[in-house]
Scaffold this motif. Sequence first.
Motif, mmCIF file in Angstrom:
data_model
loop_
_atom_site.group_PDB
_atom_site.id
_atom_site.type_symbol
_atom_site.label_atom_id
_atom_site.label_comp_id
_atom_site.label_asym_id
_atom_site.label_seq_id
_atom_site.Cartn_x
_atom_site.Cartn_y
_atom_site.Cartn_z
ATOM 1 N N LYS A 92 40.487 -3.169 -4.894
ATOM 2 C CA LYS A 92 40.530 -1.710 -4.743
ATOM 3 C C LYS A 92 41.191 -1.265 -3.447
ATOM 4 N N ASP A 93 40.889 -1.926 -2.335
ATOM 5 C CA ASP A 93 41.389 -1.494 -1.030
ATOM 6 C C ASP A 93 42.604 -2.288 -0.558
ATOM 7 N N ALA A 94 43.101 -3.192 -1.397
ATOM 8 C CA ALA A 94 44.227 -4.036 -0.992
ATOM 9 C C ALA A 94 45.549 -3.282 -1.122
ATOM 10 N N ALA A 95 46.546 -3.756 -0.397
ATOM 11 C CA ALA A 95 47.888 -3.197 -0.523
ATOM 12 C C ALA A 95 48.525 -3.671 -1.828
ATOM 13 N N ASP A 96 49.485 -2.911 -2.294
ATOM 14 C CA ASP A 96 50.181 -3.289 -3.521
ATOM 15 C C ASP A 96 50.929 -4.604 -3.336
ATOM 16 N N GLU A 97 50.913 -5.418 -4.391
ATOM 17 C CA GLU A 97 51.667 -6.662 -4.399
ATOM 18 C C GLU A 97 52.543 -6.705 -5.644
ATOM 19 N N ALA A 98 53.603 -7.486 -5.573
ATOM 20 C CA ALA A 98 54.514 -7.606 -6.707
ATOM 21 C C ALA A 98 53.871 -8.416 -7.825
#
Length: 227
Positions: A57-63
């Motif tokens: 939920k709080d993580a940065a977007d990843e590919a």
Amino acid sequence: MKKLFAIALSVLLLAGCSSAPQECPPCATPEASTPTAAAPAPLPEPRDTTKTYKPSKDAADEACTAEVWATGCSGVNVDNLTEYLGRDDVLYIDLRDYNDYAKKHLRNFEVIPYFALIFDEAAGTEGKPQLYGGTLEEPVATYEESAALLEAMFPKDKTIFLMCQSGGRVAQMMKLMSSLGYDMSKIYNVGGMGQFTDSKFAPYTTDNAEIVLEATYSFEGLTPATK
């Protein structure tokens, strides 16, 4: 008079014999056309690597990559699932428990409860009948027949669309399948029933909120695996 009639008849017969009848050219008989069903549209790749997703939920977007099982990376999802329903070359499986499935589900999806029958870390202990325990990365078969039963429910040679309530169970199931040697290019996480609330899904949905179901899960006649 009879003589004249005989002569006239002879003339007619001779005329008929002297002019051979013209044969009709053979009628063209078009080859019978056998209607063929249109081939189904090609399926998109199971994972859309042009997308990004949040690992938490709080993580940065990843590919997204081909090894990410999250709903947000799926090539078939809430936006386009209706384009790929009702195909003969796809198995549609809902991983929720029977009580949730009975209340509301998408037609054509059969239910195979993931938590109740497929995996639990403590599988094999008292009251835990699931086919596999251990971890998703290193699953441990509970029964000698676990692999055969899993493949009977999720055939390795089939393309499979998986759904649950929010997509989390599907991601776990896909991690388990990957660990057990499935070809993951055939496995799709199409999301969860909680996402299919738009009215456009009404024709594809069975909604029986009045049903109250209590299910007991177990296997019969299986041989416990030797540890």
